[in-house]
Motif scaffolding. Structure first.
Motif, PDB file in Angstrom:
ATOM      1  N   GLY A   1       0.869  -1.319  -0.073  1.00 57.42           N
ATOM      2  CA  GLY A   1       0.001  -0.178   0.014  1.00 57.42           C
ATOM      3  C   GLY A   1       0.977   1.250   0.149  1.00 57.42           C
ATOM      4  O   GLY A   1       2.175   1.222  -0.065  1.00 57.42           O
ATOM      5  N   VAL A   2       0.035   2.410   0.040  1.00 54.79           N
ATOM      6  CA  VAL A   2       0.892   3.671   0.036  1.00 54.79           C
ATOM      7  C   VAL A   2       0.455   4.641   1.413  1.00 54.79           C
ATOM      8  O   VAL A   2      -0.659   4.280   1.841  1.00 54.79           O
ATOM      9  CB  VAL A   2       0.925   4.589  -1.133  1.00 54.79           C
ATOM     10  CG1 VAL A   2       1.490   3.710  -2.533  1.00 54.79           C
ATOM     11  CG2 VAL A   2      -0.648   4.446  -1.639  1.00 54.79           C
ATOM     12  N   SER A   3       0.989   5.516   1.449  1.00 49.33           N
ATOM     13  CA  SER A   3       0.481   6.502   2.553  1.00 49.33           C
ATOM     14  C   SER A   3       0.920   7.925   1.962  1.00 49.33           C
ATOM     15  O   SER A   3       2.041   8.198   1.604  1.00 49.33           O
ATOM     16  CB  SER A   3       1.272   6.215   4.051  1.00 49.33           C
ATOM     17  OG  SER A   3       0.933   7.154   4.896  1.00 49.33           O
ATOM     18  N   ASN A   4      -0.088   8.833   2.427  1.00 50.82           N
ATOM     19  CA  ASN A   4       0.051  10.124   2.194  1.00 50.82           C
ATOM     20  C   ASN A   4       0.415  10.589   0.858  1.00 50.82           C
ATOM     21  O   ASN A   4       1.288  11.423   0.551  1.00 50.82           O
ATOM     22  CB  ASN A   4       1.506  10.776   3.223  1.00 50.82           C
ATOM     23  CG  ASN A   4       1.438  10.626   4.441  1.00 50.82           C
ATOM     24  OD1 ASN A   4       0.403  11.068   5.084  1.00 50.82           O
ATOM     25  ND2 ASN A   4       2.213  10.040   5.143  1.00 50.82           N
ATOM     26  N   PHE A   5      -0.145   9.784  -0.229  1.00 53.16           N
ATOM     27  CA  PHE A   5      -0.068  10.151  -1.698  1.00 53.16           C
ATOM     28  C   PHE A   5      -1.314  10.891  -1.936  1.00 53.16           C
ATOM     29  O   PHE A   5      -2.378  10.685  -1.263  1.00 53.16           O
ATOM     30  CB  PHE A   5      -0.119   8.868  -2.525  1.00 53.16           C
ATOM     31  CG  PHE A   5       1.082   8.133  -2.810  1.00 53.16           C
ATOM     32  CD1 PHE A   5       2.011   8.200  -1.857  1.00 53.16           C
ATOM     33  CD2 PHE A   5       1.232   7.581  -3.922  1.00 53.16           C
ATOM     34  CE1 PHE A   5       3.140   7.285  -1.997  1.00 53.16           C
ATOM     35  CE2 PHE A   5       2.366   7.101  -4.407  1.00 53.16           C
ATOM     36  CZ  PHE A   5       3.678   6.944  -3.102  1.00 53.16           C
ATOM     37  N   CYS A   6      -1.139  12.170  -2.777  1.00 48.33           N
ATOM     38  CA  CYS A   6      -2.407  12.723  -2.962  1.00 48.33           C
ATOM     39  C   CYS A   6      -3.141  12.049  -4.209  1.00 48.33           C
ATOM     40  O   CYS A   6      -2.829  11.111  -4.524  1.00 48.33           O
ATOM     41  CB  CYS A   6      -1.716  14.452  -3.625  1.00 48.33           C
ATOM     42  SG  CYS A   6      -1.086  14.174  -5.181  1.00 48.33           S
ATOM     43  N   GLY A   7      -4.014  12.719  -4.768  1.00 42.55           N
ATOM     44  CA  GLY A   7      -5.027  11.884  -5.305  1.00 42.55           C
ATOM     45  C   GLY A   7      -4.279  11.560  -6.904  1.00 42.55           C
ATOM     46  O   GLY A   7      -4.759  10.417  -7.232  1.00 42.55           O
ATOM     47  N   TRP A   8      -3.667  12.470  -7.260  1.00 40.15           N
ATOM     48  CA  TRP A   8      -3.159  12.030  -8.969  1.00 40.15           C
ATOM     49  C   TRP A   8      -2.208  11.043  -8.491  1.00 40.15           C
ATOM     50  O   TRP A   8      -1.871  10.255  -9.290  1.00 40.15           O
ATOM     51  CB  TRP A   8      -2.706  13.250  -9.506  1.00 40.15           C
ATOM     52  CG  TRP A   8      -1.576  13.956  -8.888  1.00 40.15           C
ATOM     53  CD1 TRP A   8      -1.503  15.382  -8.097  1.00 40.15           C
ATOM     54  CD2 TRP A   8      -0.210  13.742  -9.277  1.00 40.15           C
ATOM     55  NE1 TRP A   8      -0.111  15.366  -8.072  1.00 40.15           N
ATOM     56  CE2 TRP A   8       0.875  14.549  -8.707  1.00 40.15           C
ATOM     57  CE3 TRP A   8       0.599  12.515  -9.941  1.00 40.15           C
ATOM     58  CZ2 TRP A   8       1.966  14.499  -8.718  1.00 40.15           C
ATOM     59  CZ3 TRP A   8       1.708  12.408 -10.217  1.00 40.15           C
ATOM     60  CH2 TRP A   8       2.828  13.561  -9.336  1.00 40.15           C
TER      61      TRP A   8
END
Length: 327
Positions: A148-155
């Motif tokens: 997974g990821v964390s603190n990625f903005c929408g784009w």
């Protein structure tokens, strides 16, 4: 405790997660043991940590506690990599750094795999494909079960999740994204949450209690034993002590009074049951705070209460979110 699927995967996690941000720093081994045991006995499974929490001490503590206190097989251990204590480069998403960090995390945790491995933040200095390749290697090697990821903005989230779904070869689809989300911080609703819903990525809200402010403890000032009064966490809490936040806290308190509940229960139930949310991650400092959070399991907010809280906390989204075809 009810279990939910993490995104479009077969992984099931408890619908409340236990955070370990303060472990090894403000939370010692005795308190951590009490927290983990109480969480496990309540049916909790998702424990969230990171390689930088307590400079590695949080992972080390969790590893020690899974040796004898709580069976490793009963937990879904999630950790993160990519943040670095370097003022010139706060994030490092390079393949070399991430995989080395994962190996170090496994050693501290005393396990041969983590259930969920997350990129802590987007690194604009590293090609995204390289960062995602590290996730693929971690999963294909068995060192991580899901990614997974964390603190990625929408784009950033949309690009990463789409790449993993569309690229050739064995790819680890993104199971989750972890972002701050609460009645005091609804920014993810603008682009992150719609992207997550569309791409089958589960949302793990961090700071679901508005950094503790939604519990109502700051209504009459800053308690001396609170995070807001500490030197290193005070600046973290301060942005949510303004007048706008105060109005939301009062609305939560009013709702709690009407439901014979606590503000903590109301605020946590609201975010737990938002569309796309899998499991809010609660960072309790002691067993009493955790017990208060776990008590929300039996609470479901009436529709009219949810609507009232939605209205009082609604963020201002105009162009391009507003449907201009109706104007």
């Amino acid at each position: 405790m009810e279990q939910r699927h993490l995104g479009h995967t077969g992984l099931r996690v408890s619908r409340i997660g236990l955070g370990t941000l303060t472990w090894g720093r403000d939370t010692d081994e005795h308190d951590a043991a009490e927290l983990l045991k109480a969480f496990w006995e309540a049916g909790g499974t998702l424990v969230d940590t990171a390689d930088v929490y307590g400079d590695g001490a949080a992972e080390y503590l969790l590893g020690r506690l899974t040796e004898g206190l709580v069976p490793r097989a009963d937990l879904v251990i999630a950790t993160k990599a990519g943040s670095v204590p370097d003022p010139d480069r706060r994030f490092n998403g390079s393949r070399g750094h991430l995989l080395a960090a994962l190996d170090a995390s496994l050693q501290r945790l005393g396990t041969d795999h983590v259930d969920l491995w997350q990129v802590h933040a987007y690194d604009g200095n590293t090609p995204l494909e390289e960062t995602l390749h590290a996730l693929d290697l971690a999963v294909s090697s068995g060192r991580a079960r899901y990614a997974g990821v964390s603190n990625f903005c929408g784009w950033q989230l949309a690009k990463a999740a789409t790449w993993q779904l569309a690229a050739h070869g064995p790819r680890a689809r993104l199971a989750s994204t972890q972002m701050e989300y609460s009645l005091l911080q609804r920014g993810v609703e603008r682009e992150v949450l719609p992207a997550a819903l569309d791409l089958g990525v589960g949302l793990l809200p961090s700071s679901p209690l508005g950094r503790g402010v939604l519990t109502g403890k700051y209504r009459s000032g800053t308690p001396s034993d609170s995070r807001g009064a500490s030197d290193h966490l005070g600046p973290f809490v301060a942005p949510y002590l303004d007048d706008a936040a105060g109005r939301i806290v009062e609305a939560v308190t009013t709702a709690a009074d009407g439901l014979a509940a606590t503000p903590l229960q109301v605020a946590l139930a609201w975010v737990r049951d938002r569309p796309g949310v899998v499991a809010p991650v609660v960072g309790a400092r002691n067993a009493g705070q955790l017990a208060a959070a776990l008590s929300v399991e039996t609470l479901s907010l009436p529709d009219e209460i949810c609507q009232a809280l939605d209205d009082v906390s609604a963020p201002v989204h105009r162009y391009p979110d507003q449907d201009w075809s109706t104007l």
